[in-house]
Design an enzyme around this catalytic site. Sequence first.
Site, short mmCIF file in Angstrom:
data_model
loop_
_atom_site.label_atom_id
_atom_site.label_comp_id
_atom_site.label_asym_id
_atom_site.label_seq_id
_atom_site.Cartn_x
_atom_site.Cartn_y
_atom_site.Cartn_z
N PRO A 355 0.73 -1.27 -0.12
CG PRO A 355 -0.09 -1.02 2.22
CD PRO A 355 0.70 -2.01 1.00
CE LYS A 360 4.70 0.71 -2.99
NZ LYS A 360 4.12 1.27 -1.88
CB THR A 361 9.59 5.58 -3.44
OG1 THR A 361 8.41 5.35 -4.18
CG2 THR A 361 10.50 6.46 -4.22
CB SER A 679 -12.22 -12.66 2.05
OG SER A 679 -12.42 -11.23 2.24
CE LYS A 722 -9.09 -10.25 4.44
NZ LYS A 722 -9.77 -11.54 3.83
#
Length: 825
Positions: A355, A360-361, A679, A722
């Site tokens: 997300p 990440k970057t 789900s 979750k």
Amino acid sequence: MSHLDLPLLPLRELIVFPHEVVPLFVGREKSINALEEAMAGCRRILLCAQKKAKVNDPKPDGIHEFGTIGTIIQLLRLPDGTVKVLVEGQDRAKIVEYIEEEGSFRVNAEVVESDPVSEEEEAEFSALMRSVQTTFENYVKLNKRVPPELAVSVQSIENPSRLADTIAAHVNFKLSAKQELLETTSVRSRLEMLYELMQNEIEILQVEKKIRTRVKKQMEKNQKEYYLNEQMQAIQKELGSQDEFKNELQELEDRVRRKKLPKEASERLKKEMKKLKMMSPMSAEATVVRNYIDTVLSLPWSERTDDMLDIVEAEEILDDDHYGLEKPKERILEYLAVQSLVSKVKGPILCLVGPPGVGKTSLAKSVARATSRKFVRMSLGGVRDEAEIRGHRRTYIGALPGKIIQGLRKAGSSNPVFLLDEIDKMSTDFRGDPSAAMLEVLDPEQNSTFVDHFLDLDYDLSDVLFLCTANSLHSIPIPLQDRMEIISLSGYTDEEKLKISRQYLLPKQIELNGLGSVNVEITDSGIKELIHSYTKEAGVRNLERAIGSILRKIAREYVKDEKKRKAYKIDVRRVQKLLGPAKYRFNKGEEDDQIGMTNGLAVTMFGGDLLPAEVMITAGAGKVTLTGKLGEVMQESARAAVTYVRSRCLSFGLDPDFYQHADFHVHFPEGAVPKDGPSAGVTMVTSLVSALLQLPVRKDVAMTGEINLRGRVLPIGGLKEKVMAAYRSGMKLVVCPEENKKDTHDIPKNVLKNVELRFVSTIDEVLRAALVVPEEDHPNTAMREFLEGEEAAGTVDWRDVRAFVEEQKRKRELESKRSSKHGPH
């Protein structure tokens, strides 16, 4: 045979044959004395060659035995003391002995006669002589140093011995070969040897002629090019552009010469430079060629940075920059470890999927710092043209290389860390599919010969460390996924966000807002208030923004404060005062057990979240209504849940035809938010059974799992997110599929201590965990027996159950009113 007493003249690098007239320059004292003796006598002298020309005073053993008796025609004394003499060879002779004499050489010599020719051999000799004469004629045609008249005079010689000697004297043989011809007494052998030597010389002369012709043509071509270039330069000089263009060409040539290029690229640039020299500097084509040469020269073909192979230091850098993210860090350290053991290792191609805001970057920048490599970032969001990746062909106006080659040129090294950001956001249109072009870039077996359309040259990308980022995989084509090593990054837990805020975000924002000298403290409860009430995300981007907003307000207070307080403590109340009312709320579940409402779990772009499912049953004819902006998969899952409940009606103590008298309305709150996925199957079944039987669902239970028509609970994804959502919402029990037991190792231990995970494989287990067991006077005794694990006996109409529950509810309300009316005084 009589012996002749003759003076001897040793010759250096010269052999005189009979019938040959040759001028000699004599300077050695002994040689001059020998000439004087010959002039005083009969003018005859023996001419023999020295074995070693450099010896100035040769001994008898340094002079060849065979020579030629010559007659002195003319002798001339020169002013420098040397003598010029003209000698004509007469006969072959062999030295018999040397006569001791002071000041000169004198020998006894005998004349050597050639072997006579018999009548039987005359025809053969005629043929051999004719071959020798023809060969000599060919030799004269090729060798311009021999006068053509000599070939004519040779044709008239009938004596074979004289023919052989005359030709041998004028053909350019080695001295050893000429000496051998002089010593050969057999005329036949002499002619055959002469023929063979001339054939070899002719072959050499023919090769020399070819070489001269080729060189002459090349020189003529070069002279022509030079002449034309000079003319063109003169014209350009008149136009006033020559000097600048010439300087630019010279600069480009120097750069091509200095640049270390692959063979293919070097040859291509030489051709382009040749074309450029022939063009006018003002032409459009010259601009295109100049741009191409400059682009090729600016690329880092052989330039590379040295990797930092210290694993411990690299690990410290990664940990200093980012909290958590263990999987990608571990993979980078593995790569560095292998690199330290192997001289050549292909760069890994990693795809970080997670997300927004999880790092990440920024992790890619940290990887570049940890490996001591250059960093290049290329955003693929909205890229829809294949030429953006591969470049445009040079035939197009304004053509450029692709973003990959441009990025390497910007980096200045052939082994940077190359970030392909938002690879899942590429799209396709009539200009091509950029994701298909990425297949070659991200294939370790192919990218060593990547061809950009603009360059039209092989470029090696195998040393590049490619890192890709994406928020989801479903929009990335399967072949492209197959070429990347997928690493999933889940959202941060509240505890992780708290640590990240303390270690990274807060110090960074304090420095950015100029509060380094001010004691600013945000309590743990204050940070948690920011996490829960002012951000809703899986990462920490908005959390950092919220912290920055608080610190800017503190900075404003500090600037306005005349006393310049040095300490600010920010707790929950201060956060609410500074940022205003809460922007978000987490679904905390219901305060009481509810009928027809079950706590489901979902994974959104913000991480995990509680997803309640509501079911209302009204009188009708079996109609199923689905609301809450549900996707196609979720709608199918709801229909499967209804079908399953109908198939198990007897187990639940319901009449088989119950659905003919009821309509079912399944609703998921937050109707503006799209929802999809299978789900929520167990959640809908639980809500349906709860609504039909009027049995409450436990408020502290959340669940997730896909169902099939036989009542099996199938595995789902995102278990960690979750469970984290259930933990934040205060759930005590999470019901999840048995096959997801393997995914629990990613869940933090402190979460597992506070939330019980119950793994189930059938719907029956789900219902027994979630539904409240009815009281003894409940009309549906079959369901009570089912929940207690016994076989169901008998059925009941769902309307009777509802009537009973409503009657019980009215009684409780009446009792509540009476107790409040007749309370203690």
